[in-house]
Scaffold this active site. Structure first.
Site, PDB file in Angstrom:
ATOM      1  N   LYS A 199      -2.464   9.965 -22.194  1.00  0.00           N
ATOM      2  CA  LYS A 199      -3.913  10.360 -21.911  1.00  0.00           C
ATOM      3  C   LYS A 199      -4.117   9.625 -20.342  1.00  0.00           C
ATOM      4  O   LYS A 199      -4.018   8.455 -19.673  1.00  0.00           O
ATOM      5  CB  LYS A 199      -3.933   9.352 -22.987  1.00  0.00           C
ATOM      6  CG  LYS A 199      -6.591   9.013 -22.860  1.00  0.00           C
ATOM      7  CD  LYS A 199      -7.108   9.150 -22.134  1.00  0.00           C
ATOM      8  CE  LYS A 199      -7.076   7.969 -21.452  1.00  0.00           C
ATOM      9  NZ  LYS A 199      -7.670   7.732 -19.705  1.00  0.00           N
ATOM     10  N   GLU A 273       3.242  -1.124 -17.443  1.00  0.00           N
ATOM     11  CA  GLU A 273       3.437  -1.286 -15.649  1.00  0.00           C
ATOM     12  C   GLU A 273       1.974  -1.835 -15.076  1.00  0.00           C
ATOM     13  O   GLU A 273       1.130  -0.892 -15.103  1.00  0.00           O
ATOM     14  CB  GLU A 273       3.830  -0.371 -15.142  1.00  0.00           C
ATOM     15  CG  GLU A 273       5.370   0.240 -15.866  1.00  0.00           C
ATOM     16  CD  GLU A 273       6.457  -0.794 -15.398  1.00  0.00           C
ATOM     17  OE1 GLU A 273       6.282  -1.061 -13.949  1.00  0.00           O
ATOM     18  OE2 GLU A 273       7.296   0.012 -15.696  1.00  0.00           O
ATOM     19  N   CYS A 307       0.346   0.620  -6.277  1.00  0.00           N
ATOM     20  CA  CYS A 307       0.735  -0.525  -6.893  1.00  0.00           C
ATOM     21  C   CYS A 307       1.836  -1.060  -6.619  1.00  0.00           C
ATOM     22  O   CYS A 307       1.769  -2.657  -6.511  1.00  0.00           O
ATOM     23  CB  CYS A 307       1.707  -0.391  -8.511  1.00  0.00           C
ATOM     24  SG  CYS A 307       3.056   0.777  -9.218  1.00  0.00           S
ATOM     25  N   GLU A 404      -5.480  -8.072  -6.306  1.00  0.00           N
ATOM     26  CA  GLU A 404      -5.447  -6.916  -5.590  1.00  0.00           C
ATOM     27  C   GLU A 404      -6.198  -6.291  -4.884  1.00  0.00           C
ATOM     28  O   GLU A 404      -7.158  -5.559  -5.566  1.00  0.00           O
ATOM     29  CB  GLU A 404      -4.265  -6.061  -7.047  1.00  0.00           C
ATOM     30  CG  GLU A 404      -3.521  -4.852  -6.974  1.00  0.00           C
ATOM     31  CD  GLU A 404      -3.079  -4.070  -8.051  1.00  0.00           C
ATOM     32  OE1 GLU A 404      -3.706  -3.861  -9.179  1.00  0.00           O
ATOM     33  OE2 GLU A 404      -2.386  -3.508  -7.745  1.00  0.00           O
TER      34      GLU A 404
END
Ligand code: NAD
Length: 503
Positions: A199, A273, A307, A404
């Site tokens: 997906k 992750e 990331c 983040e």
């Protein structure tokens, strides 16, 4: 200060193959066929550099996920995939890598249009790494064995272990570097003999759909890979599905937590992750000619949408002024533009929503006392661009220090202490633990820091480099489990012990 982003007419630069692919009404890839979503719903695919529609994707939902899981289950239980020799499986994976190379221009153009990054970075870095990933795991397909185990149970025994594919895997990926994220997920799962429902993110469906075709052309049997495009609701349906054995997810920490909760019902395996807030340390003895662009790129690669972005930059006080000025000068020199323009260094953020999120975090940082040293602001013109921004006066506790950002924002902080304990505690002052880098020629210091930073990856005198052979993943809230290397195979296999009583 704001400037204008000048956009080229990208249509002239598209290869025929790219133009043809964009013009198609994309459907879902289930059981080796292109099928309409049960609801018939579609979504626009948007070029983030222009805000314009470039293609149409199917908006898959629960019924489509169910059909895809059924196809994957059928292929796993009754198809040829598990019975195929591992040599044949390896050849298919190698062929996928070769076809990615063969179609590199088309894949790179689709990725640039979908995600916004600069063409050269996408073609020479992400597309190449994606092909290499399939080739690397092609090698593993023939090497997934077990071992014989000496045991002390009463009587005589022959005991051994075997590694078996985990089964039907649901893989959910984010919108940043989507082709490589798909390769990271698919290659080890296929090498292990699993079947997959992939997906992709709703903002970046294109290369995942093209990879489905490439896999079919390479000889992957029907149902082994299924691709359902759609948003988080389709992702949630995949996670909740009782016939999925494992979910492998890359995305935000918030969604990762929701996935853990939703996967509890059938205790499916989960690897995650997730996000990061990676520290970068620059010491006075570092090769500053390399370190200055290196630490700037540690954040600015992909406009900060990585990331592993090294978004907390600690600079030793002896070189602070020089490094901050150098990083700012480097950031200011980067040309913003459409990724298909060869002059472009930095593309846009992925969407209006992401742009306003990043601007919101930036504003919160300024309200809390951070200062803009250079950059900042949104250039005029279409698209979701933000000028690279260097912040100073950033303190622990501020929003820009904690969260983040996932945008081109560098928080430069002065290290006034050489005390290792203080540096370590600063580095680890985050809920994340994905990556870090240390820039110094003092290898003893580099190793001491590498040993104590709680992160899955530590680079010395580099940042953001990954390799299919080198395990990758996060400590703390940056994830569960590791991808790459043999860890990638472990993530898609169950270990079975067989004990044969010989009398
Ligand atoms: P996101 O969590 O919003 O979405 C990721 C994917 O999850 C998308 O496909 C989305 O449709 C799907 N999704 C959303 N809600 C869901 C739900 N409830 N259940 C199942 N699936 C759901 O993340 P994003 O904004 O697309 O990606 C950016 C994030 O990804 C950042 O936090 C970044 O750090 C992280 N990331 C991590 C790595 C890594 O390897 N650690 C790599 C790339 C990106």
């Amino acid at each position: 200060m704001t400037s204008t982003v000048e956009l080229i007419d990208f249509k002239e630069r598209l290869s025929d193959a790219t133009a043809r692919f964009l013009s198609r009404q994309h459907r879902l890839f289930i059981g080796g066929e292109w099928v309409q979503p049960a609801s018939g719903a579609t979504r626009d695919v948007i070029d983030p550099a222009t805000g314009a529609k470039i293609s149409t994707m199917a908006d898959g939902g629960t019924a489509d996920i169910d059909a895809a899981v059924k196809a994957a289950r059928e292929a796993f239980e009754h198809g040829e995939w598990r019975r195929m020799s591992t040599n044949e499986r390896a050849k298919i994976l190698w062929k996928i890598g070769s076809l990615i190379d063969e179609h590199a221009e088309e894949l790179a153009q689709l990725e640039v249009l979908d995600e916004g990054s600069a063409y050269n970075v996408v073609k020479n870095f992400y597309v190449r790494l994606s092909a290499d990933h399939f080739r690397y795991y092609s090698g593993w397909a023939t090497k997934i064995g077990g071992s014989t185990v000496p045991v002390n149970m009463p009587g005589e025994w022959h005991a051994y272990t075997v590694r078996e594919p985990i089964g039907v895997v649901g893989q959910i990926i984010p919108w940043n570097v989507p082709l490589l994220m798909a390769a990271w997920k698919l290659a080890p799962a296929l090498a292990a003999g699993c079947t997959v429902v992939l997906k992709p993110a709703e903002d970046t469906p294109l290369t995942a759909l093209r990879i489905a075709e490439i896999c079919r052309e390479a000889g992957l049997p029907p149902g082994v890979l299924n691709v359902v495009t759609g948003d988080g609701k389709a992702g949630a349906a995949l996670v909740e599905h009782p016939d999925v054995d494992k979910v492998a997810f890359t995305g935000s920490t918030a969604t990762g937590k929701a996935i853990v909760r939703a996967a509890a019902d059938n205790l499916k395996r989960v690897t995650l992750e997730l996000g990061g807030k990676s520290p970068v340390f620059v010491f006075p003895d570092a090769d500053l000619e390399r370190a200055i662009p290196g630490v700037a790129e540690a954040v600015l690669l992909n406009s900060g949408q990585a990331c592993t972005a090294g978004s907390r930059l600690y600079i030793h006080e002896d070189v602070y002024d020089r490094v901050v000025a150098g990083v700012a000068e480097y950031a200011e020199s980067l040309k913003l533009g459409h990724g298909l323009d060869p002059a472009t260094h930095l593309g846009p953020l992925i969407s209006e929503r992401q742009l306003s999120r990043v601007k919101g975090i930036l504003q919160a940082g300024l309200d809390e006392g951070a200062k803009v040293y250079s950059g900042g602001g949104q250039p005029s013109g279409p698209g979701y661009f933000l000028r690279p921004t260097v912040l100073t006066n950033v303190k622990p506790g501020m929003t820009v220090y904690r969260e983040e950002i996932f945008g081109p924002v560098i928080s430069a902080m002065k290290m006034s202490s050489d005390d290792l304990d203080a540096l370590v505690s600063e580095a680890n002052n985050t809920v994340y633990g994905l990556a870090a880098s240390v820039w110094t020629k003092d290898l003893s210091l580099a190793h001491k820091l590498a040993a104590r930073i709680r992160a899955g990856v530590v680079w010395v005198n580099n940042h953001n480099q990954t390799d299919a052979a080198l395990p990758f993943g996060g400590y703390k809230q940056s994830g569960w489990g590791r991808e790459m290397g043999f860890s990638g195979i472990e993530a898609y296999t169950e270990l079975k012990s067989v004990g044969v009583y010989l009398g």
